[in-house]
Write a protein that holds these residues in place. Structure first.
Motif, PDB file in Angstrom:
ATOM      1  N   THR A 161     -17.893 -12.804 -35.366  1.00  0.00           N
ATOM      2  CA  THR A 161     -17.983 -13.058 -36.802  1.00  0.00           C
ATOM      3  C   THR A 161     -19.200 -13.892 -37.185  1.00  0.00           C
ATOM      4  O   THR A 161     -19.452 -14.088 -38.376  1.00  0.00           O
ATOM      5  CB  THR A 161     -16.695 -13.703 -37.338  1.00  0.00           C
ATOM      6  N   ASP A 162     -19.980 -14.329 -36.204  1.00  0.00           N
ATOM      7  CA  ASP A 162     -21.266 -14.960 -36.510  1.00  0.00           C
ATOM      8  C   ASP A 162     -22.242 -13.947 -37.098  1.00  0.00           C
ATOM      9  O   ASP A 162     -23.186 -14.322 -37.786  1.00  0.00           O
ATOM     10  CB  ASP A 162     -21.887 -15.579 -35.251  1.00  0.00           C
ATOM     11  N   LEU A 163     -22.018 -12.671 -36.826  1.00  0.00           N
ATOM     12  CA  LEU A 163     -22.893 -11.615 -37.338  1.00  0.00           C
ATOM     13  C   LEU A 163     -22.474 -11.243 -38.754  1.00  0.00           C
ATOM     14  O   LEU A 163     -21.315 -10.884 -38.993  1.00  0.00           O
ATOM     15  CB  LEU A 163     -22.822 -10.380 -36.432  1.00  0.00           C
ATOM     16  N   ALA A 164     -23.389 -11.343 -39.684  1.00  0.00           N
ATOM     17  CA  ALA A 164     -23.106 -10.953 -41.069  1.00  0.00           C
ATOM     18  C   ALA A 164     -22.670  -9.496 -41.103  1.00  0.00           C
ATOM     19  O   ALA A 164     -23.216  -8.653 -40.391  1.00  0.00           O
ATOM     20  CB  ALA A 164     -24.343 -11.151 -41.942  1.00  0.00           C
ATOM     21  N   GLY A 165     -21.659  -9.217 -41.894  1.00  0.00           N
ATOM     22  CA  GLY A 165     -21.148  -7.857 -42.021  1.00  0.00           C
ATOM     23  C   GLY A 165     -20.090  -7.504 -40.991  1.00  0.00           C
ATOM     24  O   GLY A 165     -19.636  -6.358 -40.932  1.00  0.00           O
ATOM     25  N   VAL A 182     -23.464  -8.702 -29.432  1.00  0.00           N
ATOM     26  CA  VAL A 182     -22.641  -8.509 -30.628  1.00  0.00           C
ATOM     27  C   VAL A 182     -23.287  -7.469 -31.535  1.00  0.00           C
ATOM     28  O   VAL A 182     -22.598  -6.610 -32.094  1.00  0.00           O
ATOM     29  CB  VAL A 182     -22.401  -9.836 -31.371  1.00  0.00           C
ATOM     30  N   GLY A 183     -24.599  -7.510 -31.664  1.00  0.00           N
ATOM     31  CA  GLY A 183     -25.293  -6.505 -32.471  1.00  0.00           C
ATOM     32  C   GLY A 183     -25.092  -5.097 -31.935  1.00  0.00           C
ATOM     33  O   GLY A 183     -24.838  -4.161 -32.700  1.00  0.00           O
ATOM     34  N   LEU A 184     -25.184  -4.940 -30.622  1.00  0.00           N
ATOM     35  CA  LEU A 184     -24.943  -3.631 -30.004  1.00  0.00           C
ATOM     36  C   LEU A 184     -23.494  -3.197 -30.189  1.00  0.00           C
ATOM     37  O   LEU A 184     -23.219  -2.041 -30.523  1.00  0.00           O
ATOM     38  CB  LEU A 184     -25.256  -3.692 -28.507  1.00  0.00           C
ATOM     39  N   LEU A 185     -22.583  -4.129 -29.982  1.00  0.00           N
ATOM     40  CA  LEU A 185     -21.163  -3.849 -30.165  1.00  0.00           C
ATOM     41  C   LEU A 185     -20.896  -3.373 -31.589  1.00  0.00           C
ATOM     42  O   LEU A 185     -20.207  -2.378 -31.807  1.00  0.00           O
ATOM     43  CB  LEU A 185     -20.358  -5.107 -29.832  1.00  0.00           C
ATOM     44  N   ALA A 186     -21.464  -4.074 -32.544  1.00  0.00           N
ATOM     45  CA  ALA A 186     -21.302  -3.693 -33.954  1.00  0.00           C
ATOM     46  C   ALA A 186     -21.824  -2.280 -34.193  1.00  0.00           C
ATOM     47  O   ALA A 186     -21.159  -1.468 -34.854  1.00  0.00           O
ATOM     48  CB  ALA A 186     -22.027  -4.688 -34.852  1.00  0.00           C
ATOM     49  N   ASP A 187     -22.986  -1.975 -33.657  1.00  0.00           N
ATOM     50  CA  ASP A 187     -23.573  -0.639 -33.839  1.00  0.00           C
ATOM     51  C   ASP A 187     -22.657   0.450 -33.293  1.00  0.00           C
ATOM     52  O   ASP A 187     -22.410   1.461 -33.959  1.00  0.00           O
ATOM     53  CB  ASP A 187     -24.937  -0.544 -33.155  1.00  0.00           C
ATOM     54  N   ALA A 208     -17.046 -10.661 -21.628  1.00  0.00           N
ATOM     55  CA  ALA A 208     -16.213  -9.835 -22.510  1.00  0.00           C
ATOM     56  C   ALA A 208     -17.083  -8.969 -23.413  1.00  0.00           C
ATOM     57  O   ALA A 208     -16.848  -7.756 -23.548  1.00  0.00           O
ATOM     58  CB  ALA A 208     -15.282 -10.709 -23.348  1.00  0.00           C
ATOM     59  N   LEU A 209     -18.087  -9.554 -24.026  1.00  0.00           N
ATOM     60  CA  LEU A 209     -18.980  -8.806 -24.909  1.00  0.00           C
ATOM     61  C   LEU A 209     -19.757  -7.748 -24.144  1.00  0.00           C
ATOM     62  O   LEU A 209     -19.896  -6.603 -24.587  1.00  0.00           O
ATOM     63  CB  LEU A 209     -19.932  -9.762 -25.634  1.00  0.00           C
ATOM     64  N   GLN A 210     -20.258  -8.138 -22.985  1.00  0.00           N
ATOM     65  CA  GLN A 210     -21.052  -7.208 -22.165  1.00  0.00           C
ATOM     66  C   GLN A 210     -20.200  -5.997 -21.753  1.00  0.00           C
ATOM     67  O   GLN A 210     -20.652  -4.854 -21.840  1.00  0.00           O
ATOM     68  CB  GLN A 210     -21.553  -7.946 -20.936  1.00  0.00           C
ATOM     69  N   ARG A 211     -18.983  -6.235 -21.306  1.00  0.00           N
ATOM     70  CA  ARG A 211     -18.125  -5.125 -20.876  1.00  0.00           C
ATOM     71  C   ARG A 211     -17.737  -4.240 -22.050  1.00  0.00           C
ATOM     72  O   ARG A 211     -17.659  -3.016 -21.917  1.00  0.00           O
ATOM     73  CB  ARG A 211     -16.876  -5.632 -20.161  1.00  0.00           C
TER      74      ARG A 211
END
Length: 169
Positions: free
Chosen positions: A48-52, A18-23, A160-163
């Motif tokens: 949405t667990d990730l702040a911001g 999720v952090g990478l996806l956000a970046d 899903a996140l990985q892809r």
């Protein structure tokens, strides 16, 4: 730095993905939407667990029933009747609907048989179809995951996140 081999092996936990996806999304100024059936909103929750996350996650559609897929995403009921809810055609229609009904340029859709019932010879428990849309480019794939309902759902979120990270990198 994340190596392509660590992504292909699925070595990163969901929060790191999720952090990478956000970046990636923040760098491009793009938003993400999800359309979820078998995961019931778990992809949205992971994001949405990730702040911001409101800076890059636009919305999630939980379309568990066939009627919800039609009402919320515009999936043609005849498509569901012809191919079944767990199909490439429906996953692609779901992801296209997520894009059409949001401000996102990136979307993921999942529809599958999490179990323990509902499977068939053609679509056994653990069968999940994924639809992806990245800046107008659609793709889809099917995966089969082992384990109980919780394991299938967790593996679906992870994949899903990985892809998404792979498609954006």
């Amino acid at each position: 730095m994340v190596s392509p081999s660590s992504l292909s092996k699925g070595e990163l936990p969901a929060p790191a993905l999720v952090g990478l996806l956000a970046d990636f999304l923040l760098k491009k100024g793009w938003l993400l939407a999800s359309a979820e059936s078998c995961t019931g909103g778990m992809i949205s929750a992971a994001c949405t667990d990730l702040a911001g996350s409101s800076n890059w996650f636009e919305r999630g559609f939980v379309t568990y029933s066939n009627e919800a897929k039609t009402d919320m995403l515009g999936v043609d009921a005849a498509l569901i009747t012809a191919h079944g809810a767990v199909s490439e055609e429906v996953a692609r229609a779901m992801v296209q609907g997520a894009i059409r009904h949001s401000q996102a340029r990136v979307a993921v859709a999942v529809t599958g048989v999490a179990g323990p019932t509902g499977g068939s010879r053609a679509k056994p428990v653990g069968t999940v179809w994924f639809g992806f849309m990245v800046d107008g480019r659609p793709s889809s794939e099917m995966q089969r995951f082992d384990g109980d309902r919780a394991a299938v759902r967790a593996a679906t979120v992870q994949h899903a996140l990985q892809r998404l990270v792979q498609l954006l990198s």
